[in-house]
Structures are given as structure tokens and as C-alpha cells.
Write a protein that holds these residues in place. Sequence first.
Motif, short mmCIF file in Angstrom:
data_model
loop_
_atom_site.label_atom_id
_atom_site.label_comp_id
_atom_site.label_asym_id
_atom_site.label_seq_id
_atom_site.Cartn_x
_atom_site.Cartn_y
_atom_site.Cartn_z
N GLY A 1 -6.83 8.98 11.03
CA GLY A 1 -7.66 9.33 12.29
C GLY A 1 -7.63 10.83 12.77
O GLY A 1 -8.49 11.18 13.47
N HIS A 2 -6.60 11.32 12.12
CA HIS A 2 -6.26 12.87 12.33
C HIS A 2 -6.31 13.77 11.21
O HIS A 2 -6.80 14.92 11.14
CB HIS A 2 -4.83 13.10 13.14
CG HIS A 2 -4.89 12.09 14.29
ND1 HIS A 2 -5.64 12.09 15.47
CD2 HIS A 2 -4.40 10.87 14.53
CE1 HIS A 2 -5.38 11.49 16.10
NE2 HIS A 2 -4.81 10.44 15.80
N GLU A 3 -5.69 13.34 10.07
CA GLU A 3 -5.35 14.16 8.96
C GLU A 3 -5.16 13.09 7.66
O GLU A 3 -5.15 11.76 7.77
CB GLU A 3 -4.11 15.10 9.15
CG GLU A 3 -2.75 14.25 9.12
CD GLU A 3 -1.87 15.10 9.34
OE1 GLU A 3 -1.88 16.33 9.54
OE2 GLU A 3 -0.43 14.45 9.56
N VAL A 4 -5.65 13.77 6.57
CA VAL A 4 -5.54 13.24 5.40
C VAL A 4 -3.94 13.02 4.78
O VAL A 4 -3.23 13.92 4.92
CB VAL A 4 -6.07 13.76 4.18
CG1 VAL A 4 -5.82 12.93 2.66
CG2 VAL A 4 -7.76 13.85 4.35
N VAL A 5 -3.50 11.64 4.42
CA VAL A 5 -2.02 11.27 4.32
C VAL A 5 -1.88 11.12 2.93
O VAL A 5 -0.69 11.05 2.43
CB VAL A 5 -1.47 10.20 5.23
CG1 VAL A 5 -1.44 10.74 6.82
CG2 VAL A 5 -2.24 9.10 5.34
N ASP A 6 -2.95 10.69 2.11
CA ASP A 6 -2.64 10.59 0.91
C ASP A 6 -4.16 10.76 0.03
O ASP A 6 -5.12 10.55 0.81
CB ASP A 6 -2.25 9.06 0.37
CG ASP A 6 -1.65 8.71 -0.92
OD1 ASP A 6 -1.63 9.61 -1.73
OD2 ASP A 6 -1.21 7.52 -1.08
N GLN A 7 -4.00 10.72 -1.24
CA GLN A 7 -5.38 11.07 -2.05
C GLN A 7 -5.30 10.53 -3.37
O GLN A 7 -4.25 10.70 -3.96
CB GLN A 7 -6.01 12.44 -1.68
CG GLN A 7 -5.29 13.28 -2.43
CD GLN A 7 -5.53 14.85 -2.30
OE1 GLN A 7 -5.76 15.33 -1.04
NE2 GLN A 7 -5.99 15.39 -3.38
N VAL B 1 -6.57 2.13 -13.14
CA VAL B 1 -6.37 2.75 -12.08
C VAL B 1 -6.51 1.70 -10.72
O VAL B 1 -6.19 1.95 -9.85
CB VAL B 1 -7.39 3.72 -11.84
CG1 VAL B 1 -7.23 5.06 -12.81
CG2 VAL B 1 -8.77 3.07 -11.89
N ALA B 2 -6.72 0.51 -11.21
CA ALA B 2 -6.99 -0.52 -10.27
C ALA B 2 -5.63 -0.82 -9.20
O ALA B 2 -6.10 -0.97 -8.03
CB ALA B 2 -7.08 -2.04 -10.91
N LYS B 3 -4.63 -0.76 -9.84
CA LYS B 3 -3.48 -0.80 -8.79
C LYS B 3 -3.20 0.07 -7.72
O LYS B 3 -3.11 -0.12 -6.61
CB LYS B 3 -1.94 -0.93 -9.88
CG LYS B 3 -0.83 -1.17 -8.92
CD LYS B 3 0.50 -1.19 -9.78
CE LYS B 3 1.73 -1.31 -9.27
NZ LYS B 3 2.98 -1.16 -9.70
N ARG B 4 -3.41 1.50 -8.15
CA ARG B 4 -3.44 2.55 -7.26
C ARG B 4 -4.72 2.50 -6.17
O ARG B 4 -4.33 2.85 -5.25
CB ARG B 4 -3.69 3.76 -8.09
CG ARG B 4 -3.67 4.99 -7.36
CD ARG B 4 -2.43 5.52 -6.77
NE ARG B 4 -2.38 6.88 -6.13
CZ ARG B 4 -1.85 6.85 -4.82
NH1 ARG B 4 -1.75 5.68 -4.07
NH2 ARG B 4 -1.95 7.98 -4.14
N ILE B 5 -5.71 2.10 -6.76
CA ILE B 5 -6.91 1.68 -5.57
C ILE B 5 -6.07 0.66 -4.65
O ILE B 5 -6.67 0.91 -3.32
CB ILE B 5 -8.05 1.49 -6.39
CG1 ILE B 5 -8.66 2.42 -7.15
CG2 ILE B 5 -9.20 0.75 -5.38
CD1 ILE B 5 -9.75 2.38 -8.15
N THR C 1 -5.46 1.71 -0.66
CA THR C 1 -6.64 1.08 0.47
C THR C 1 -6.18 -0.04 0.98
O THR C 1 -6.56 -0.70 1.93
CB THR C 1 -8.15 0.72 -0.32
OG1 THR C 1 -7.47 -0.28 -1.38
CG2 THR C 1 -8.59 1.79 -1.00
N GLU C 2 -4.68 -0.47 1.03
CA GLU C 2 -4.06 -1.70 1.40
C GLU C 2 -4.04 -1.29 2.99
O GLU C 2 -3.43 -0.11 3.40
CB GLU C 2 -2.61 -1.70 1.05
CG GLU C 2 -1.89 -2.92 1.47
CD GLU C 2 -2.53 -4.09 0.71
OE1 GLU C 2 -2.46 -5.42 1.58
OE2 GLU C 2 -2.68 -4.12 -0.67
N ASP C 3 -4.55 -2.27 3.82
CA ASP C 3 -4.43 -2.26 5.12
C ASP C 3 -5.32 -1.12 5.81
O ASP C 3 -5.15 -0.66 6.93
CB ASP C 3 -3.11 -2.03 5.85
CG ASP C 3 -2.28 -3.39 5.52
OD1 ASP C 3 -2.44 -4.48 5.70
OD2 ASP C 3 -0.68 -3.27 4.97
#
Length: 456
Positions: free
Chosen positions: A29-35, A70-74, A78-80
Amino acid sequence: MYAILDIETTGGKYNEEGITEIAIYKFDGHEVVDQFISLVNPEREIQPFVVNLTGINSNMLKNAPKFYEVAKRIIEITEDCVIVAHNSEFDYRILRTEFDRLGFEYKRKSLCTVSLSKTLIPDQPSYSLGKLTRSLGIPISDRHRANGDAIATVKLFKMLLAKDVKKVIIQDAIKVEPSFKMEPNLKQILNGLPHSTGVYYIHNKNGEIIYIGKSKNIKNRLSQHFTNTNAKSKKIQLQTSAVTYETTGNELIALLKESEEIKRNKPIFNRALRRTVFTHALYSFTDKDGYINLQIDKADGRKKAITTFSTKNSAKQFLFKAVEEFNLCQKLTGLYPTKGSCFNYTIKQCEGACIKEETLDLYNQRVNKLIEKYAYKNKNMVIVDKGRDVGERSVILIKNGIYTGYGYVNLNYQINNVNVLESLITPMENNRDTQHIIQNYLRRNKNIKLISLDTR
């Protein structure tokens, strides 16, 4: 938490497409924390028109990981999270289709920035990502590639969050947070808050906003809420399940947002806003001799005020300084009631308007300069102040003397082009409270940049 993503596919028949590239930005909501950004081997042919559109061809994907790799990383990134995409129906469907092929049921709440844009930024000629970002002055590179489109969607979504004054997006998203499902720990909540200027929102267990406040230091202010022992604070402490916030970069926008959003959301612990945030005002009238007089009086919505004040004392202090700055008469400003000359005339600091020695044209000219400076009636201007980040500036738009809203810009082009500026602005209600907030702030902060606009 939001997972803002973009997906490129092979094209082809419905539900037979495969992913060729994916970019996901985890945004708090303020910054990117992971990508996560990756090409993906779709194990199927790419349609020729898609190759022409994206530039992605089969040779580029030969050594790329397959989706199951790559499914596990996705899943983890995206969890929660709420999935956010421009036309999320498409991206979310493609993701679910790929997981279905692996025998895994993938479910996430989703938000579409096309739908949100149509609601929060109406009357745009087009809502395609490229045309919409261009009209809003949002820079975009690598168009039709997952990373370029995802970055542009992050910037667009940040703008949409700021425009969502009813806080519908935040109140829905907060229910997805894992911490929201636990018994709240007020100390833990405090740890996640910044020492920044902005507006904060206290939520109950249903995600509803129960209190809205503003502060120059959000963390310190919430600490006071959570440690105070008065009855109201104790009630808030018992009902607090989460706190969200929006940094504003400066106090003026924080004051305006707080005023507007309390009126719109009506939180149960915000006492009804005082009927008005000001009690006194400065008025002008022309006396029988033609001289413009200034007068401090109780605020009256039926009369047009030059500017307003929180107390009578602050009004008198302002007027004493104005007499000195504009060389005005104490008698004609109501500061020295007398039938003869004012005190300043006796010490040669008044030109004699009080006893008609100074011509009314010369005197009225100086009074009008004061009125012009402190009343923004009929003015078209932008108030420019600090933004939330380095290189960003906040803008407040005044059109024909009416406060229309605020926004944030990174480029001079966005300020100087009225059409672009208006599309960036979060519309706000113009009322006596907002006029007072703006005028009072400008009086206290004389170095604020004001830009006149040509609206022709």
C-alpha cells in the motif's frame, strides 16, 4: 497486502493459452516489498500476432523455466494478498488455468484497475493501460512486456488508493491479512507504523474504520492512542484490530484528507466535526467616505470572508501584522477605535486615511493588495508542496477560487498541463472548512510555492 501482476501469454483458444512471461510486485500500500519476474516456457506455440505484439518468441523461451517450476514461488509471493491487475479477470483466469493443469486449486481475492479507474478517474477517453497511463502522465516502458506493464500498474494502483476517499479498497483488503485473523497486539501494530506525516485509520475486527486521525508523526500519535487512559482511548484500544495509514508528504494534505474522510466515513469514535473549524473571520466594507474598512467578526456563512481564523486572538495578531506590512490605518482596521486620528498617525506610521488626509484611491489600493494576497476568490492556481518521496511533489488545485482536490506529480509537465493535472487530482469537496484549512496553512507557511494557471 497486494500482489500486483501482469502476464503475457501465447494467445490461442480460450483456456488453452499458456504463460510466456510473468511479473509480480508485492505491494503493502506504500512500497514494493518483494518481486518476482520470469520468462516461462509455455510448452506450446506462440501465436504470430502475439510475437509481433510482445517481441517474445519461442527461441527466447527454450531455456526458461516451465510453469510447474515457478508455481511454488507464485503461491508464496501471492499468499494472503489481493491480486491486482489491469483487466484482472484475464490474468487471474490464466493463473488459475495453469494451476488447474497441475491439479492445484488456486484461489485469491482479486481487484481490477480498469474497473477501479472507471469509478475513481471517470471520463477518460480510454482505459487501456497504455492510453490511461499516458493521459495521467505515468511513465511506462517495455509496453506489452510483463515487467513494464506491472510497474505501470503499481504506479496506477498507488494513485487509485489515494483517490479512494471512502477507503473501500483498504477495508476489503485488510480482511485478507493473516494478522487480522489473530488477537491484535497493539505493540506489534505500532512496530509497523512510520514516523511520517499523514492520515491513519483504525479498524475493528470487521475491517470497518472506527477512527480517523492525522499527525506529523503517525507512529507517535498512535502510541498516544494506545497508552492514554481516558475513556475514549480505552474503548478504541479494545476495538482495534488493525491500523492502516497514508503518508501525505506534508501537513496541508493531511489536514484536508482528515477533514474530508471523517465527513465521508463517519467513524464512530470521531466526534462529529465541530460545526466549523474556525470561529472568526476578516470582512471588508466601504464606509460613507469611500474608504475600504477591515473588520474582525464572528464567522458568518452568509457573508463573504477574506480569510478565517480559529480564534479571535489569532485574527487580531494577523491584522496587527497586516497593518504593518501594508501600511494600513489602525482605525480603519478596527484595531484603534477613535473619532480622531489613530495612534500610528501620531508616530508618523499612518498616512492619515483615518482623518481623510490620504486619498481614498491610494489607501484602497493597499487594502486591495491585502485582499488579493489572502483571499483566493476567482483565482486559478496550484499550491505546490513536498511529496511523499524524493522527487515527488504534492499539488492542490484551486479553480475559480474553488478548491477542487489534491494529487501528486513527478514531472513539471503534469503541473503545467491543466488537462493532465485535473486527471491526477483526487476530487474533494469545497466548503468553509477546507477554505479555512488552506488559508490558515498559507498564512503560516509563507514559502509555499503558488503557480498561477491559465485555464483558457
